[in-house]
Design a protein around this motif. Structure first.
Motif, PDB file in Angstrom:
ATOM      1  N   GLY A 132      -5.832   0.293   1.904  1.00 41.97           N
ATOM      2  CA  GLY A 132      -6.236  -0.991   1.607  1.00 41.97           C
ATOM      3  C   GLY A 132      -7.815  -0.848   1.231  1.00 41.97           C
ATOM      4  N   ASP A 179      -9.662  -2.893   2.638  1.00 41.08           N
ATOM      5  CA  ASP A 179     -10.065  -3.559   3.940  1.00 41.08           C
ATOM      6  C   ASP A 179     -11.406  -2.274   4.021  1.00 41.08           C
ATOM      7  N   LEU A 180     -10.427  -1.306   3.487  1.00 39.65           N
ATOM      8  CA  LEU A 180     -11.216   0.306   4.462  1.00 39.65           C
ATOM      9  C   LEU A 180     -12.299   0.561   2.677  1.00 39.65           C
ATOM     10  N   THR A 208       0.999  -1.331   0.276  1.00 40.26           N
ATOM     11  CA  THR A 208      -0.306   0.110  -0.009  1.00 40.26           C
ATOM     12  C   THR A 208       0.963   1.615   0.200  1.00 40.26           C
ATOM     13  N   ARG A 258      -5.483 -15.520   4.548  1.00 41.19           N
ATOM     14  CA  ARG A 258      -6.152 -14.265   5.276  1.00 41.19           C
ATOM     15  C   ARG A 258      -5.769 -13.458   4.780  1.00 41.19           C
ATOM     16  N   ARG A 259      -6.236 -12.406   4.734  1.00 38.49           N
ATOM     17  CA  ARG A 259      -5.454 -10.739   4.987  1.00 38.49           C
ATOM     18  C   ARG A 259      -4.924 -10.765   6.552  1.00 38.49           C
ATOM     19  N   HIS A 272      -7.825   2.286  -3.815  1.00 40.16           N
ATOM     20  CA  HIS A 272      -7.638   0.888  -2.379  1.00 40.16           C
ATOM     21  C   HIS A 272      -7.092  -0.131  -3.581  1.00 40.16           C
ATOM     22  N   VAL A 329     -10.358  -9.306  -3.374  1.00 38.24           N
ATOM     23  CA  VAL A 329     -11.670  -8.446  -2.575  1.00 38.24           C
ATOM     24  C   VAL A 329     -12.398  -7.373  -3.204  1.00 38.24           C
ATOM     25  N   ARG A 330     -13.754  -7.927  -3.126  1.00 33.44           N
ATOM     26  CA  ARG A 330     -15.458  -7.849  -3.892  1.00 33.44           C
ATOM     27  C   ARG A 330     -14.083  -8.057  -5.163  1.00 33.44           C
ATOM     28  N   GLY A 372     -17.435  -5.192   7.265  1.00 31.48           N
ATOM     29  CA  GLY A 372     -16.200  -5.075   8.876  1.00 31.48           C
ATOM     30  C   GLY A 372     -16.170  -6.840   9.254  1.00 31.48           C
ATOM     31  N   ALA A 413      -2.833  -8.797   9.327  1.00 28.14           N
ATOM     32  CA  ALA A 413      -2.652  -7.680  10.137  1.00 28.14           C
ATOM     33  C   ALA A 413      -0.615  -7.933  10.596  1.00 28.14           C
ATOM     34  N   LEU A 456      -5.199  -6.484  -1.089  1.00 27.11           N
ATOM     35  CA  LEU A 456      -4.926  -6.639   0.217  1.00 27.11           C
ATOM     36  C   LEU A 456      -3.394  -7.657   0.008  1.00 27.11           C
TER      37      LEU A 456
END
Length: 283
Positions: free
Chosen positions: A211, A213-214, A25, A247-248, A237, A282-283, A119, A250, A240
């Protein structure tokens, strides 16, 4: 020559070490800014005193420099900008967008069959939302007082859309995809949604790169921009980055932190290549 017409920003939260997702990012933000000969701002989003630590601020700066990411303004600290957020809160309250809420996180978790937003947070069921004719004389006079949080009241059914530079047209529906959202926490800290809107407007940011995710947060923030009478920036955006389990990532995933990868002997280009290789849909 710098082009002041384009202003981007890097905005890490110092609650842990930066990981591969941050590398992708922030490198994207840097490259988009440099391609436009723009100004890049570094903003330290250090509002939470219980989770933000000076060692993570230092580590983030070291990691970004190692990745070849430079900035032109900053670091600027959100913890020094509380008066600006209070002013925005006052404007929103005067215009009738806010109300105090006494519901705890536990109350929301225990709400029967409470739907969740994209979220994973429960959509607020409207327990404390005032009805027509309800007075506000007994409301706390300022944020951070009275053991309440403050929520922005959405218009149920309203479509909130924006154009994303990577994903195209995005649209969310208030009351279905998200509900009344917090702009000031009950512990006295301004919420992410309010703080970034105030800061991006004050710092004349023209494009927000962050990202995917936001995406839902962007829809909420669009409502705040409009309620405050502020112009919205452009949005981009990024994809991720996932771990071995798909999984994304963290900040708890220390094995994928930029610092640990650097210590393992990898170079900046190798770390960035690893990030691009592990993007998830994503999406």
């Amino acid at each position: 020559m710098a082009n002041p017409a384009y202003r981007g920003r890097l905005a890490p939260t110092p609650t842990g070490r930066l990981h591969l997702g941050h590398a992708l990012t922030f490198r994207t933000a840097y490259e988009r800014c440099r391609e436009r000969s723009g100004i890049l701002i570094y903003r330290n989003e250090d509002l939470d005193p219980d989770r933000c630590r000076p060692e993570f601020v230092k580590a983030a700066l070291e990691d970004l420099r190692w990745l070849g990411i430079e900035f032109d303004e900053g670091p600027l600290n959100q913890s020094e900008r509380i008066p600006s957020y209070r002013n925005a809160w006052s404007i929103l309250r005067e215009r009738g967008y806010l109300y105090p809420c006494r519901c705890s996180r536990r109350d929301l978790r225990e709400a029967a069959q409470a739907p969740h937003d994209g979220g994973g947070e429960p959509i607020y069921p409207g327990t404390c939302r005032p009805g027509a004719g309800d007075g506000s004389l007994d409301w706390p006079p300022a944020p951070g007082e009275g053991e309440v949080c403050w929520r922005f009241r959405v218009t149920d059914g309203e479509e909130v859309g924006f154009l994303d530079g990577r994903l195209g047209r995005q649209a969310f529906r208030a009351g279905r995809d998200f509900g009344d959202f917090v702009v000031w926490r009950r512990d006295g800290i301004p919420a992410y949604e309010l703080a970034v809107v105030v800061d991006d407007a004050a710092m004349s940011v023209t494009e927000v790169v962050r990202g995917a995710d936001l995406l839902l947060s962007t829809a909420r923030q669009c409502l705040l921009y409009r309620a405050l009478g502020l112009g919205e920036p452009a949005f981009f955006h990024t994809a991720l980055v996932g771990g071995a389990d798909g999984r994304r990532l963290a900040k708890r995933d220390q094995a994928a932190s930029i610092g640990s990868l650097r210590l393992s002997g990898l170079g900046p280009d190798e770390v960035l290549a690893m990030a691009r290789k592990n993007v998830i849909m994503v999406r």
